[in-house]
Scaffold this motif. Sequence first.
Motif, PDB file in Angstrom:
ATOM      1  N   ALA A  87      -2.123 -41.588  59.681  1.00 22.93           N
ATOM      2  CA  ALA A  87      -2.197 -42.922  59.084  1.00 22.93           C
ATOM      3  C   ALA A  87      -0.905 -43.726  59.194  1.00 22.93           C
ATOM      4  O   ALA A  87      -0.733 -44.713  58.500  1.00 22.93           O
ATOM      5  CB  ALA A  87      -2.602 -42.801  57.619  1.00 22.93           C
ATOM      6  N   TYR A 103     -10.110 -48.352  63.723  1.00 20.45           N
ATOM      7  CA  TYR A 103      -9.435 -47.127  63.275  1.00 20.45           C
ATOM      8  C   TYR A 103      -9.648 -46.986  61.779  1.00 20.45           C
ATOM      9  O   TYR A 103      -9.305 -47.880  61.019  1.00 20.45           O
ATOM     10  CB  TYR A 103      -7.936 -47.225  63.579  1.00 20.45           C
ATOM     11  N   THR A 105      -8.923 -44.431  58.517  1.00 23.33           N
ATOM     12  CA  THR A 105      -8.127 -43.275  58.110  1.00 23.33           C
ATOM     13  C   THR A 105      -8.900 -42.412  57.110  1.00 23.33           C
ATOM     14  O   THR A 105      -9.703 -42.915  56.329  1.00 23.33           O
ATOM     15  CB  THR A 105      -6.791 -43.719  57.487  1.00 23.33           C
ATOM     16  N   ASN A 130      -8.316 -51.623  59.488  1.00 20.41           N
ATOM     17  CA  ASN A 130      -8.201 -50.167  59.608  1.00 20.41           C
ATOM     18  C   ASN A 130      -8.733 -49.535  58.366  1.00 20.41           C
ATOM     19  O   ASN A 130      -9.068 -50.153  57.424  1.00 20.41           O
ATOM     20  CB  ASN A 130      -6.768 -49.739  59.869  1.00 20.41           C
TER      21      ASN A 130
END
Length: 130
Positions: A87, A103, A105, A130
């Motif tokens: 991360a 993306y 995490t 993200n």
Amino acid sequence: MQKVLYVEDNLLNMALMHHLFKKNLPSVQLLKAETGEQGLEIAEQQLPDLIIMDIGLPGMNGYETLECLQRSAGTCDIPVLAISAFAQLSDLAMARDTGFAGYITKPIQVRVFTETVQELLAGAGRLTRN
């Protein structure tokens, strides 16, 4: 019916994803692969609408697998969403620069994850969040 391929070596994460799709995305068929190599094979055969890829896979990692997907005429247009415990800002930048559509995490936030998958399946292309 839309298809999503999930490439993940951790069986607990695989079970969680199965449950999440069943509950929040019931109209989407979830395909599963435990390695990048297996993911490539399934992607070529099934041509999913989206691929969710763990980065830290044994053998061929997520970046290497993405590279192979991008080189194949059959899979180069399939968006690939990275999902990883990595991360750091440098991890996010590398994923973006490599060509991942987004993306997420770990641990995932279910609402954000579900919305991201829905947007990618609707044809949003690359996401910036993200």
